[in-house]
Design a protein around this motif. Structure first.
Motif, PDB file in Angstrom:
ATOM      1  N   LEU A 108       0.730  -1.265   0.551  1.00  0.00           N
ATOM      2  CA  LEU A 108      -0.212  -0.033  -0.198  1.00  0.00           C
ATOM      3  C   LEU A 108       0.701   0.806   0.070  1.00  0.00           C
ATOM      4  N   ALA A 109       2.071   1.005   1.070  1.00  0.00           N
ATOM      5  CA  ALA A 109       2.630   2.442   1.185  1.00  0.00           C
ATOM      6  C   ALA A 109       3.563   2.839  -0.409  1.00  0.00           C
ATOM      7  N   ARG A 124      -2.263  12.243   2.246  1.00  0.00           N
ATOM      8  CA  ARG A 124      -1.387  12.080   3.190  1.00  0.00           C
ATOM      9  C   ARG A 124      -2.085  10.625   3.240  1.00  0.00           C
ATOM     10  N   VAL A 125      -1.948   9.866   3.812  1.00  0.00           N
ATOM     11  CA  VAL A 125      -2.352   8.609   4.081  1.00  0.00           C
ATOM     12  C   VAL A 125      -2.932   8.679   5.843  1.00  0.00           C
ATOM     13  N   HIS A 126      -3.695   8.383   6.091  1.00  0.00           N
ATOM     14  CA  HIS A 126      -4.109   7.307   7.415  1.00  0.00           C
ATOM     15  C   HIS A 126      -4.774   6.275   7.440  1.00  0.00           C
ATOM     16  N   VAL A 127      -4.347   5.573   8.484  1.00  0.00           N
ATOM     17  CA  VAL A 127      -4.140   4.321   8.757  1.00  0.00           C
ATOM     18  C   VAL A 127      -5.662   4.026  10.425  1.00  0.00           C
ATOM     19  N   SER A 128      -6.408   3.612   9.327  1.00  0.00           N
ATOM     20  CA  SER A 128      -7.127   3.141  11.425  1.00  0.00           C
ATOM     21  C   SER A 128      -7.538   1.627  11.469  1.00  0.00           C
ATOM     22  N   VAL A 135     -10.564 -10.679  15.024  1.00  0.00           N
ATOM     23  CA  VAL A 135     -10.649 -10.213  14.054  1.00  0.00           C
ATOM     24  C   VAL A 135     -10.428  -8.521  14.386  1.00  0.00           C
ATOM     25  N   VAL A 136      -9.548  -7.959  13.341  1.00  0.00           N
ATOM     26  CA  VAL A 136      -8.943  -6.785  13.056  1.00  0.00           C
ATOM     27  C   VAL A 136      -9.396  -5.680  11.547  1.00  0.00           C
ATOM     28  N   ARG A 137      -9.913  -4.893  11.945  1.00  0.00           N
ATOM     29  CA  ARG A 137     -10.684  -4.515  11.165  1.00  0.00           C
ATOM     30  C   ARG A 137      -9.837  -2.885  10.631  1.00  0.00           C
ATOM     31  N   MET A 138      -8.534  -2.994   9.113  1.00  0.00           N
ATOM     32  CA  MET A 138      -8.248  -2.146   9.234  1.00  0.00           C
ATOM     33  C   MET A 138      -8.685  -0.867   7.984  1.00  0.00           C
ATOM     34  N   ARG A 139      -8.287   0.015   8.257  1.00  0.00           N
ATOM     35  CA  ARG A 139      -8.320   1.013   6.955  1.00  0.00           C
ATOM     36  C   ARG A 139      -7.667   2.010   6.731  1.00  0.00           C
ATOM     37  N   TRP A 140      -7.198   2.156   5.382  1.00  0.00           N
ATOM     38  CA  TRP A 140      -6.208   2.756   4.466  1.00  0.00           C
ATOM     39  C   TRP A 140      -7.135   3.801   4.100  1.00  0.00           C
ATOM     40  N   GLN A 141      -6.176   4.808   4.500  1.00  0.00           N
ATOM     41  CA  GLN A 141      -7.362   6.422   3.648  1.00  0.00           C
ATOM     42  C   GLN A 141      -6.260   6.849   3.138  1.00  0.00           C
ATOM     43  N   GLU A 142      -6.098   7.371   1.903  1.00  0.00           N
ATOM     44  CA  GLU A 142      -5.739   8.930   1.070  1.00  0.00           C
ATOM     45  C   GLU A 142      -6.795   9.484   0.834  1.00  0.00           C
ATOM     46  N   THR A 143      -5.624  11.027   1.154  1.00  0.00           N
ATOM     47  CA  THR A 143      -6.507  12.325   0.924  1.00  0.00           C
ATOM     48  C   THR A 143      -5.454  13.002  -0.502  1.00  0.00           C
TER      49      THR A 143
END
Length: 150
Positions: A108-109, A124-128, A135-143
Motif C-alpha cells: 500500500l505504501a 496524506r495517508v491515515h490508517v485506522s 478480528v482486526v478491521r483496518m482502513r487505509w485512507q489516502e487524501t
C-alpha cells in the motif's frame, strides 16, 4: 521436561521457516507479475524482501512481536514519510500475522508513493483499525493525491 520444550521450540521454528519460504515464493510471484524486465523484477523483489526483513527484525527485537503502532512507525521511517497518521488500540499480532500485515502495508505504501497520495506534495495517508476479538478491521485512507479515474 527440557526435551519436550526443545521439541516444541523446534516444531514452531520449522513451522515459521516453512511459512517464511512460502511468503518468499509469493513475493517472487507478485514481483514477476508486476515486472516487465529483469531489472524491474530485481528492484521490486529486493524492495519487498527489505520490507519483510524490517518487519522480521522488529519482531525479533520484541519477543512478543512488533506492535501495530511499531509496524506503522517502521513503515513511515522506511518511506521517510511524515505524512502518515494512524489511530487504533495498539496490539501485537502473532508474528506470522505481523509478517503478512507488514507486506500488505508495504504494498500500500509503495502504491501511495508511486501513484497515490504520497506522489503529491499535499497527500496524506491515515490508517485506522478496530479490534473485535480475533478480528482486526483496518482502513487505509489516502487524501490529497491524484484523482482516481475509472
Amino acid at each position: 521436561d527440557a526435551e519436550e520444550r526443545a521439541s516444541l521450540v523446534a516444531d514452531e521454528m520449522r513451522h515459521r521457516i516453512t511459512n517464511l519460504f512460502q511468503l518468499v515464493q509469493s513475493i517472487a510471484r507478485l514481483s514477476a507479475k508486476s515486472s516487465d524486465t529483469t531489472d524491474e523484477f530485481m528492484h521490486s523483489f529486493t524492495e519487498r524482501l527489505k520490507a519483510l526483513s524490517e518487519v522480521q527484525s522488529g519482531a525479533a527485537v520484541n519477543p512478543r512481536g512488533i506492535s501495530l503502532h511499531g509496524l506503522l512507525e517502521a513503515m513511515a521511517a522506511t518511506y521517510g514519510n511524515d505524512r502518515l497518521s494512524y489511530e487504533g488500540v495498539d496490539a501485537s499480532p502473532h508474528p506470522d500475522t505481523t509478517l503478512m500485515l507488514g507486506l500488505v502495508l508495504h504494498e500500500l505504501a509503495t502504491n501511495a508513493t508511486k501513484y497515490g497520495a504520497w506522489s503529491a506534495s499535499e497527500g496524506r495517508v491515515h490508517v485506522s483499525w478496530d479490534i473485535q476479538g480475533d478480528v482486526v478491521r483496518m482502513r487505509w485512507q489516502e487524501t490529497g493525491g491524484p484523482i482516481v479515474l475509472g
